[in-house]
Design a protein around this motif. Structure first.
Motif, short mmCIF file in Angstrom:
data_model
loop_
_atom_site.label_atom_id
_atom_site.label_comp_id
_atom_site.label_asym_id
_atom_site.label_seq_id
_atom_site.Cartn_x
_atom_site.Cartn_y
_atom_site.Cartn_z
N UNK A 70 4.54 3.10 3.67
CA UNK A 70 4.94 1.82 3.10
C UNK A 70 4.49 0.71 4.04
N UNK A 71 4.57 -0.51 3.58
CA UNK A 71 4.15 -1.65 4.39
C UNK A 71 5.06 -2.84 4.10
N UNK A 72 5.12 -3.76 5.05
CA UNK A 72 5.79 -5.04 4.82
C UNK A 72 4.91 -6.15 5.38
N UNK A 73 5.02 -7.31 4.79
CA UNK A 73 4.18 -8.44 5.18
C UNK A 73 4.94 -9.32 6.16
N UNK A 74 4.30 -9.62 7.28
CA UNK A 74 4.84 -10.54 8.27
C UNK A 74 3.86 -11.70 8.44
N UNK A 75 4.26 -12.71 9.17
CA UNK A 75 3.39 -13.87 9.38
C UNK A 75 3.09 -14.03 10.87
N UNK A 76 1.81 -14.20 11.16
CA UNK A 76 1.34 -14.28 12.54
C UNK A 76 0.45 -15.50 12.69
N UNK A 77 0.57 -16.18 13.84
CA UNK A 77 -0.27 -17.35 14.10
C UNK A 77 -1.63 -16.90 14.62
N UNK A 78 -2.69 -17.35 13.97
CA UNK A 78 -4.06 -17.05 14.38
C UNK A 78 -4.91 -18.31 14.28
N UNK A 79 -5.52 -18.67 15.39
CA UNK A 79 -6.46 -19.80 15.40
C UNK A 79 -5.86 -21.06 14.75
N UNK A 80 -4.71 -21.45 15.25
CA UNK A 80 -4.04 -22.68 14.80
C UNK A 80 -3.62 -22.65 13.33
N UNK A 81 -3.49 -21.46 12.75
CA UNK A 81 -2.99 -21.35 11.39
C UNK A 81 -2.09 -20.12 11.30
N UNK A 82 -1.29 -20.08 10.26
CA UNK A 82 -0.37 -18.96 10.06
C UNK A 82 -0.91 -18.11 8.91
N UNK A 83 -1.09 -16.81 9.15
CA UNK A 83 -1.67 -15.92 8.15
C UNK A 83 -0.73 -14.74 7.91
N UNK A 84 -0.70 -14.21 6.68
CA UNK A 84 0.08 -13.00 6.40
C UNK A 84 -0.64 -11.77 6.94
N UNK A 85 0.11 -10.88 7.52
CA UNK A 85 -0.43 -9.64 8.08
C UNK A 85 0.44 -8.48 7.58
N UNK B 105 0.81 13.87 -4.70
CA UNK B 105 1.22 12.48 -4.49
C UNK B 105 2.38 12.16 -5.42
N UNK B 106 3.45 11.62 -4.85
CA UNK B 106 4.63 11.21 -5.62
C UNK B 106 4.67 9.69 -5.65
N UNK B 107 4.55 9.14 -6.85
CA UNK B 107 4.68 7.69 -7.00
C UNK B 107 6.15 7.32 -6.89
N UNK B 108 6.45 6.34 -6.07
CA UNK B 108 7.83 5.91 -5.87
C UNK B 108 8.47 5.54 -7.20
N UNK B 109 9.53 6.24 -7.56
CA UNK B 109 10.18 6.00 -8.85
C UNK B 109 10.86 4.64 -8.91
N UNK B 110 11.34 4.15 -7.78
CA UNK B 110 12.00 2.84 -7.77
C UNK B 110 10.99 1.73 -8.07
N UNK B 111 9.84 1.78 -7.40
CA UNK B 111 8.79 0.79 -7.68
C UNK B 111 8.28 0.92 -9.11
N UNK B 112 8.14 2.17 -9.56
CA UNK B 112 7.66 2.41 -10.92
C UNK B 112 8.63 1.85 -11.95
N UNK B 113 9.93 2.04 -11.73
CA UNK B 113 10.94 1.50 -12.63
C UNK B 113 10.84 -0.02 -12.70
N UNK C 298 12.96 12.38 -1.73
CA UNK C 298 11.50 12.29 -1.73
C UNK C 298 10.93 11.73 -3.03
N UNK C 299 11.78 11.31 -3.95
CA UNK C 299 11.26 10.78 -5.21
C UNK C 299 10.95 9.29 -5.11
N UNK C 300 11.30 8.67 -3.98
CA UNK C 300 11.05 7.25 -3.80
C UNK C 300 10.85 6.96 -2.31
N UNK C 301 10.47 5.73 -2.02
CA UNK C 301 10.32 5.29 -0.63
C UNK C 301 11.55 4.51 -0.18
#
Length: 405
Positions: free
Chosen positions: A164-179, A248-256, A330-333
């Motif tokens: 899984x992943x989550x989006x954070x914000x980081x300062x790069x070259x005088x701007x803020x970008x999602x990572x 591969x098990x697709x996360x049922x919560x996201x699928x719902x 194991x049916x979801x993340x």
């Protein structure tokens, strides 16, 4: 270590909930000083002034040491021995994650990217201002520990892999970008849950997941039978490339959520109830029968939702091939989502990381502590039934292969 009996001074209790926090600070200080005393007794094999044939050394006074915590700066009396061999890991264990949070906040102040609120929080947590040299010193020590944990060798097969992943914000070259912060957890053959890896990517795309999975394999990840994730095409392609033949098990919560997101508001309640019954089915045959009933009821009322259900149905029920006791977890993340929320709780305070190194330090320090708790605590699964199932279950064509073009 042996059990510790902590004695509370009654004089500390009336001021425990005082507005200035001094009562709580004194209470924590008292408890930790007693812990240090107990560790010294255990180290020497004898109490103060005790005559014992089991004694292994002698005391040599105390030295004061400060410990910065959320309740204030504590002054602790660390016992000393004549030979200087007594040491305690209390400071390291207590302050590791706190140090990561404080360090990330301090970097924002030093680099001039903090807001007034963040400056205030920094001073409240630390109780003092910090120089650049102090920040540099703390960063060096913490980064080394986090990098050692991130690059450690993985031992033994991990049958279950959750991504899984989550989006954070980081300062790069005088701007803020999602990572994207990509996080992988696994369950070992012994049933212990572990956090296997943390990587930052420009986005949650195929290239980022490809880099992460290549790193995990180079460090020893093997024996994967099931991958659990949401329906991210780049992630699935990367998994198929590195772990051919896995289920591969697709996360049922996201699928719902995806299915309900296509439904009219008036149909979401009854459709959610029907889908709940479908995802609790014991067999694929039962699930297919419930699917047909859902289609008869909602095909005209929510056609787009039915298209979504039909497209991801098989992938969301891969877990039914496994023994029943493993299915719920194991049916979801969801376990990954809870871990992400712990990271997010700290990240909300910081809001914007000064750089990627700061993000790795904070998130890595938090994840390493969870990894330590999980890998040394109670088993996540009893794997005996899985091993028996593995011997009898023939390898079937995994659903993952059908989604990779």
């Amino acid at each position: 270590m042996a059990d510790i009996n902590v004695t509370l001074n009654p004089d500390l209790l009336p001021n425990l909930l005082s507005d200035d926090g001094e009562g709580m600070k004194k209470l924590v200080e008292s408890v930790l000083n007693q812990v240090l005393e107990a560790q010294m007794v255990e180290h020497l094999g004898a109490d103060r002034h005790e005559r014992s044939s089991d004694r292994t050394g002698y005391r040599n006074g105390y030295r004061e040491r400060q410990l910065t915590t959320r309740v204030g700066t504590l002054v602790l009396r660390v016992p000393q021995t004549r030979d200087g061999h007594f040491s305690t890991d209390l400071f390291r264990r207590y302050q590791r994650s706190e140090q990561a949070l404080v360090l990330a906040l301090m970097e924002m102040v030093v680099q001039g990217v903090s807001t007034r609120k963040v400056t205030h929080i920094t001073e409240e947590l630390c109780g003092a201002q910090f120089s650049k040299s102090t920040v540099s010193y703390l960063a060096t020590g913490l980064s080394a520990r986090v990098n050692h944990w991130r690059n450690r060798r993985l031992t033994g097969p991990y049958p279950f892999l959750l991504l899984d992943a989550l989006v954070i914000h980081v300062r790069k070259d005088d701007s803020v970008v999602p990572v994207a912060a990509l996080i992988a957890t696994g369950v070992s053959e012994e049933g212990q849950r572990e956090i296997l890896g943390l990587t930052l990517g420009d986005s949650e795309n195929e290239a980022s997941w490809d880099d992460m999975l290549r790193d995990l394999k180079s460090r020893g990840l093997c024996g994967v039978d099931l991958v659990v994730s949401d329906d991210h095409k780049g992630l699935k392609k990367a998994v198929q490339r590195h772990f051919q033949g896995v289920r591969w098990q697709r996360c049922q919560v996201h699928f719902l959520r995806n299915i309900l997101g296509h439904a009219p508001a008036s149909q979401r309640g009854p459709l959610a109830l029907a889908l709940g019954r479908l995802f609790r089915a014991d067999t694929k045959e039962e699930a297919r029968a419930l699917k047909n009933e859902i289609f008869e009821t909602f095909e005209k009322k929510a056609p787009k939702s039915m298209d979504c259900l039909d497209e991801g149905f098989e992938e969301s029920l891969t877990i039914l091939s496994f023994p029943r006791k493993y299915r719920v977890r194991l049916r979801s993340t969801n376990s990954q989502e809870r871990l992400n929320e712990e990271v997010r709780r700290r990240e909300r305070v910081i809001r914007i990381f000064p750089n990627e190194d700061s993000a790795i330090r904070l998130i890595g320090a938090l994840l390493s502590e969870f990894h330590e708790q999980w890998s040394t605590g109670k088993k996540y699964f009893d794997m005996a039934e899985y091993r028996e199932w593995k011997k009898q279950e023939p390898l079937k064509t995994p659903s993952l292969l059908s989604v990779v073009e």
